[in-house]
Scaffold this motif. Structure first.
Motif, PDB file in Angstrom:
ATOM      1  N   THR A   8      -3.520   2.187   7.164  1.00 48.10           N
ATOM      2  CA  THR A   8      -2.689   2.060   8.367  1.00 48.10           C
ATOM      3  C   THR A   8      -2.347   3.457   8.845  1.00 48.10           C
ATOM      4  O   THR A   8      -1.247   3.933   8.641  1.00 48.10           O
ATOM      5  N   ASP A   9      -3.311   4.089   9.474  1.00 52.87           N
ATOM      6  CA  ASP A   9      -3.123   5.485   9.837  1.00 52.87           C
ATOM      7  C   ASP A   9      -2.777   5.696  11.306  1.00 52.87           C
ATOM      8  O   ASP A   9      -2.413   6.783  11.698  1.00 52.87           O
ATOM      9  N   ILE A  62       0.812   0.949   5.018  1.00 55.44           N
ATOM     10  CA  ILE A  62       0.429   0.473   3.685  1.00 55.44           C
ATOM     11  C   ILE A  62      -0.117   1.636   2.864  1.00 55.44           C
ATOM     12  O   ILE A  62       0.380   1.949   1.791  1.00 55.44           O
ATOM     13  N   CYS A  63      -1.178   2.247   3.383  1.00 54.64           N
ATOM     14  CA  CYS A  63      -1.794   3.366   2.690  1.00 54.64           C
ATOM     15  C   CYS A  63      -2.663   4.101   3.700  1.00 54.64           C
ATOM     16  O   CYS A  63      -2.896   3.587   4.794  1.00 54.64           O
ATOM     17  N   SER A  64      -3.114   5.288   3.331  1.00 48.82           N
ATOM     18  CA  SER A  64      -3.821   6.130   4.282  1.00 48.82           C
ATOM     19  C   SER A  64      -5.132   6.634   3.702  1.00 48.82           C
ATOM     20  O   SER A  64      -5.172   7.072   2.550  1.00 48.82           O
ATOM     21  N   ALA A  65      -6.177   6.599   4.536  1.00 47.45           N
ATOM     22  CA  ALA A  65      -7.438   7.212   4.136  1.00 47.45           C
ATOM     23  C   ALA A  65      -7.206   8.715   4.101  1.00 47.45           C
ATOM     24  O   ALA A  65      -6.769   9.295   5.081  1.00 47.45           O
ATOM     25  N   LYS A  95      -6.309  12.280  -6.988  1.00 47.49           N
ATOM     26  CA  LYS A  95      -5.260  11.974  -6.016  1.00 47.49           C
ATOM     27  C   LYS A  95      -5.167  10.459  -5.852  1.00 47.49           C
ATOM     28  O   LYS A  95      -6.192   9.792  -5.683  1.00 47.49           O
ATOM     29  N   HIS A  96      -3.952   9.925  -5.934  1.00 45.04           N
ATOM     30  CA  HIS A  96      -3.834   8.466  -5.786  1.00 45.04           C
ATOM     31  C   HIS A  96      -2.569   8.091  -5.048  1.00 45.04           C
ATOM     32  O   HIS A  96      -1.652   8.883  -4.890  1.00 45.04           O
ATOM     33  N   GLN A  97      -2.547   6.886  -4.570  1.00 51.09           N
ATOM     34  CA  GLN A  97      -1.397   6.346  -3.856  1.00 51.09           C
ATOM     35  C   GLN A  97      -1.311   4.871  -4.225  1.00 51.09           C
ATOM     36  O   GLN A  97      -2.226   4.312  -4.816  1.00 51.09           O
ATOM     37  N   THR A  98      -0.199   4.255  -3.867  1.00 56.66           N
ATOM     38  CA  THR A  98      -0.148   2.809  -4.047  1.00 56.66           C
ATOM     39  C   THR A  98       0.107   2.166  -2.700  1.00 56.66           C
ATOM     40  O   THR A  98       0.319   2.855  -1.706  1.00 56.66           O
ATOM     41  N   LYS A  99       0.031   0.848  -2.650  1.00 58.90           N
ATOM     42  CA  LYS A  99       0.296   0.172  -1.386  1.00 58.90           C
ATOM     43  C   LYS A  99       1.802   0.136  -1.179  1.00 58.90           C
ATOM     44  O   LYS A  99       2.537  -0.318  -2.047  1.00 58.90           O
ATOM     45  N   ARG A 100       2.222   0.623  -0.044  1.00 59.08           N
ATOM     46  CA  ARG A 100       3.648   0.690   0.228  1.00 59.08           C
ATOM     47  C   ARG A 100       4.152  -0.552   0.956  1.00 59.08           C
ATOM     48  O   ARG A 100       5.286  -0.626   1.388  1.00 59.08           O
ATOM     49  N   ARG A 101       3.232  -1.487   1.137  1.00 62.92           N
ATOM     50  CA  ARG A 101       3.633  -2.726   1.787  1.00 62.92           C
ATOM     51  C   ARG A 101       2.772  -3.832   1.196  1.00 62.92           C
ATOM     52  O   ARG A 101       1.601  -3.622   0.916  1.00 62.92           O
ATOM     53  N   ILE A 102       3.357  -4.985   0.997  1.00 64.30           N
ATOM     54  CA  ILE A 102       2.636  -6.064   0.317  1.00 64.30           C
ATOM     55  C   ILE A 102       1.801  -6.811   1.357  1.00 64.30           C
ATOM     56  O   ILE A 102       2.325  -7.545   2.193  1.00 64.30           O
ATOM     57  N   ALA A 103       0.517  -6.583   1.316  1.00 63.37           N
ATOM     58  CA  ALA A 103      -0.364  -7.229   2.289  1.00 63.37           C
ATOM     59  C   ALA A 103      -1.757  -7.323   1.703  1.00 63.37           C
ATOM     60  O   ALA A 103      -2.107  -6.600   0.785  1.00 63.37           O
ATOM     61  N   GLY A 104      -2.529  -8.231   2.245  1.00 63.12           N
ATOM     62  CA  GLY A 104      -3.931  -8.356   1.848  1.00 63.12           C
ATOM     63  C   GLY A 104      -4.087  -9.036   0.499  1.00 63.12           C
ATOM     64  O   GLY A 104      -3.115  -9.509  -0.098  1.00 63.12           O
ATOM     65  N   GLY A 105      -5.334  -9.100   0.030  1.00 60.09           N
ATOM     66  CA  GLY A 105      -5.599  -9.730  -1.257  1.00 60.09           C
ATOM     67  C   GLY A 105      -7.001  -9.388  -1.686  1.00 60.09           C
ATOM     68  O   GLY A 105      -7.795  -8.898  -0.886  1.00 60.09           O
ATOM     69  N   ALA A 131      -6.589  -3.382 -10.185  1.00 58.70           N
ATOM     70  CA  ALA A 131      -7.506  -3.078  -9.084  1.00 58.70           C
ATOM     71  C   ALA A 131      -7.370  -1.613  -8.689  1.00 58.70           C
ATOM     72  O   ALA A 131      -6.316  -0.994  -8.858  1.00 58.70           O
ATOM     73  N   ILE A 132      -8.463  -1.069  -8.195  1.00 61.02           N
ATOM     74  CA  ILE A 132      -8.410   0.210  -7.489  1.00 61.02           C
ATOM     75  C   ILE A 132      -9.183   0.037  -6.188  1.00 61.02           C
ATOM     76  O   ILE A 132     -10.114  -0.767  -6.119  1.00 61.02           O
ATOM     77  N   ALA A 133      -8.764   0.768  -5.185  1.00 60.17           N
ATOM     78  CA  ALA A 133      -9.360   0.542  -3.863  1.00 60.17           C
ATOM     79  C   ALA A 133      -9.438   1.833  -3.082  1.00 60.17           C
ATOM     80  O   ALA A 133      -8.745   2.808  -3.379  1.00 60.17           O
ATOM     81  N   CYS A 134     -10.309   1.819  -2.080  1.00 53.85           N
ATOM     82  CA  CYS A 134     -10.327   2.890  -1.103  1.00 53.85           C
ATOM     83  C   CYS A 134      -9.625   2.404   0.160  1.00 53.85           C
ATOM     84  O   CYS A 134      -9.839   1.272   0.596  1.00 53.85           O
ATOM     85  N   ALA A 135      -8.815   3.267   0.746  1.00 53.78           N
ATOM     86  CA  ALA A 135      -8.145   2.925   2.002  1.00 53.78           C
ATOM     87  C   ALA A 135      -9.168   3.012   3.129  1.00 53.78           C
ATOM     88  O   ALA A 135      -9.854   4.020   3.262  1.00 53.78           O
ATOM     89  N   VAL A 136      -9.280   1.947   3.900  1.00 53.69           N
ATOM     90  CA  VAL A 136     -10.299   1.875   4.953  1.00 53.69           C
ATOM     91  C   VAL A 136      -9.634   1.585   6.297  1.00 53.69           C
ATOM     92  O   VAL A 136      -8.949   0.572   6.452  1.00 53.69           O
TER      93      VAL A 136
END
Lengths: 343, 342
Positions: free
Chosen positions: A229-230, A240-243, A276-286, A303-308
């Motif tokens: 969510t950039d 939520i998180c940033s690429a 470098k890591h971050q977490t989701k700052r908002r509860i969304a998606g699945g 889980a680990i994910a890339c911010a898209v």
């Protein structure tokens, strides 16, 4: 990793029609796998031995399918009617190029000229059943002969590296996870692992349900693409998180409360290894985690994910260095498990 | 080079209104072999003159515009580019749209979308106006400010491609498809004896209100002008009575903006040659370069010949190649006999 990802993003694999993706992955992993099979849902499951056999059975999981369109009908003047497969914000469809059907015919989703749009119309986005795909046919019969009902359409696939280390492509969600798993299978592994390339995640984590049942893992790590969510206009509370802000390690999303210990392990090893890591700052998606975690008598799942950015659109965008970091962190997690101290 | 190749090449060149340089260069390159003189005026118009060599010959001007709709960068936020539209763009097609940012070394960009979960129920399904959209060029704020100053033009990404066997689809077909028609027309007339001078005005800034044609027509000062532009082709979502058939041939304008004698002479040629055409009745301002040209100096007899185009002002403007070929044939035949009928 990047070349593998680009190749995977190019392939068509709308939910329920993941064949191209599965065939490619199969070809890549076949020489390196100790065991592989496909189940009735079309999941591809690969087992590979590593340096150690951990007490607990590990499964890594990424989905092969992508969101896309499915042909539902024709107009008399030869256009295709369609519906969305998976969650697509219809605003991203208008004026876009697509590949229609198994033969990847060029098509476009048109909209009448702005000059013909009245003010009321401009205030709303046309519904999906008002939209149509132009494949250059001039009547119904020609269109029927060209593309069959139920055939899938994918977004146009320009794959571009741009800006400060970003990649634009369709289907980064979740070919990034698939690419990382292919790279892992092609390398020496620290421990035995099952790799589930799943189907139909985008229509409700359907493939992962049967894959997890079949594999019977004790621990699962899901590799994913997640919503970044950039955009500047978004309220801070909605980010939520940033690429660019690092690999995403979620503690929770709309479908899963992730295993707390595994979450702690992942953040610790990321820190220890300078990832470098971050977490989701908002509860969304699945993710597929929702299906895996509650399989049989339960599975400890992380889980680990890339911010898209622009996920589920023709123009998804991710940070290239984070694709590499996703792979690194997955491997570190396996090493940790091999050492047997991840409790 | 056949028509489709030429139109594809011209369409792939970039030239949003006021920033037409790259498009102008391409068009001039293809037009100059057929002109005795070619020049660019203060507004950036191309004026290419082909003399017939006869004393006191009158002048027929052919006009198409070189500019395309586009965008211009107005500022930066978190590394994203704010922008305004150059020309009439339906902002509903912008989310997830690919863009080409025309810095000296062009940059790739995409218009980023606010994810659905960040929208209230009310906002979902509502379009975002252009001033709430941003172009993502993958840069930090500092990099963006340095590399992409305000005033940098932007066009839709992507080029021109076939759609099926018979259609051509891409950005800037409005109005490069007609610039290509004029070039093919001049090629067809090469060496032919004419009774009048032919002048090609390839105008700028049409999309901002037919501005280039104002000065272009003044300096050419023609007796007649045939403007070539695009009109709306039928699509499932467009009103039938305001659109024309793709494959139905030239749409010839009828109404106060157009000289009846010139228009009737073009229609007469179509009839005699058995070429398909359709009439486009326009009750007032045609919204084309024909509008200012008609009242240039002491007046010009103007006509409008339009190519039906689907999805105008989008990145996927679509035309039927046979319609363009129809117009090339119609106007070639018309010009060869214009001395007799005018």
């Amino acid at each position: 990793m990047l070349d593998t990802l680009k190749t995977l993003c190019y392939l068509s694999g709308v939910s329920g029609a993941e064949d191209e993706v599965r065939d490619y992955i199969l070809e890549r992993v076949m020489p390196h796998a100790d065991e592989l099979f496909s189940d009735a849902m079309g999941n591809l499951i690969v087992f590979k031995k590593g340096a150690k056999t951990p007490e607990r059975r590990l499964m890594l999981c990424a989905h092969m399918d992508e969101v896309g369109l499915i042909v539902t009908g024709y107009t008399d003047d030869g256009y295709l009617r369609f519906d969305c497969v998976g969650g697509i914000d219809r605003r991203v469809l208008i004026g876009k190029r697509v590949y229609a059907g198994a033969d990847r015919l060029d098509g476009v989703i048109g909209i009448k000229a702005y000059h013909l749009v009245d003010r009321d119309e401009e205030e709303r986005v046309p519904k999906v059943d008002e939209l149509y795909i132009d494949i250059g046919c001039t009547d119904r019969q020609q269109a029927e002969r060209t593309v069959c009902l139920g055939e899938r359409c994918v977004f146009y696939d320009s794959i571009v590296e741009f800006g400060d280390g970003f990649l634009k492509a369709k289907a980064i969600d979740d070919r990034v996870g698939c690419a990382a798993m292919v790279k892992l299978i092609e390398s020496e592994l620290p421990c035995d692992a099952y790799f589930a390339f799943t189907t139909q995640e985008e229509v409700g984590t359907r493939g992962a349900k049967t894959a997890a049942y079949g594999v019977r893992p004790d621990v699962t790590l899901v590799l994913e693409g997640t919503t970044a969510t950039d955009v500047p206009d978004i309220g801070e509370g909605k980010r939520i998180c940033s690429a660019g802000d690092g690999v995403v390690i979620p503690f929770m999303d709309g479908g899963t409360l992730y295993d707390r210990q595994l979450y702690a392990v992942l953040t610790r090893i990321a820190d220890e290894n300078g990832i470098k890591h971050q977490t989701k700052r908002r509860i969304a998606g699945g993710t597929d985690a929702a299906a895996v975690q509650r399989s049989r008598a339960g599975v400890r799942t992380a889980a680990i994910a890339c911010a898209v950015r622009n996920i589920h659109s023709p123009a998804s965008v991710g940070k290239i260095s984070e694709f590499e970091d996703l792979l690194r962190l997955a491997r570190l997690f396996m090493e940790e498990l091999a050492r047997g101290d991840s409790d | 080079m056949d028509y489709a190749q030429l139109a594809s090449e011209l369409g792939s060149a970039c030239g949003p209104s006021g920033y037409e340089d790259a498009a102008r260069e391409k068009i001039a390159e293809y037009l100059s072999p057929y002109a005795d003189e070619i020049k660019t005026d203060a507004m950036g118009n191309i004026i290419a003159m082909r003399r017939c060599g006869k004393q006191g010959a009158r002048c027929l001007m052919l006009c198409a515009h070189m500019d395309e709709v586009g965008f211009v960068v107005t500022g930066h936020e978190r590394g994203y580019l704010r922008f305004a539209c150059l020309g009439g763009v339906d902002a509903r097609m912008l989310p997830a749209c690919e863009m080409r940012v025309l810095t000296p070394e062009p940059l790739y960009g995409v218009v980023d979308v606010m994810p659905v979960h960040a929208l209230t129920k009310d906002e979902q399904g509502k379009p975002l106006p252009a001033d709430k959209l941003f172009i993502d060029v993958g840069l930090s704020q500092e990099q963006a400010e340095q590399l992409v100053p305000p005033g940098t033009p932007v066009v839709y990404g992507g080029g021109v491609q076939r759609l099926g066997a018979e259609m051509l689809c891409g950005k800037a077909m409005d109005d490069r498809s007609c610039a290509a028609i004029i070039i093919k027309l001049m090629e067809a007339l090469k060496g032919a004896e004419l009774d009048m001078d032919l002048c090609c005005l390839i105008s700028t800034q049409e999309e901002l209100g037919t501005r280039g044609a104002v000065t272009g027509a003044y300096s050419v000062s023609p007796d007649w002008a045939i403007v070539l532009d695009v009109t709306h082709a039928e699509t499932p979502d467009a009103p039938k009575h305001r659109t024309f058939k793709s494959g139905g041939g030239a749409a010839i304008g009828v109404g106060p903006n157009f000289n009846k004698r010139l228009t009737d002479a073009i229609i007469g040629t179509a009839k005699e040659c058995g070429l398909e055409y359709q009439l486009e009745v326009i009750s007032g301002n045609s919204g084309t370069d024909a509008w200012p040209i008609q009242v240039s100096r002491s007046g010009v007899a103007a006509a409008l010949v339009s190519l039906p185009l689907k999805y105008m002002h989008s990145p996927v403007e679509t035309l039927k190649i046979s319609d363009a070929e129809n117009i090339i044939e119609l106007l070639t035949k018309f010009i060869l006999r214009a001395g007799e009928v005018l």
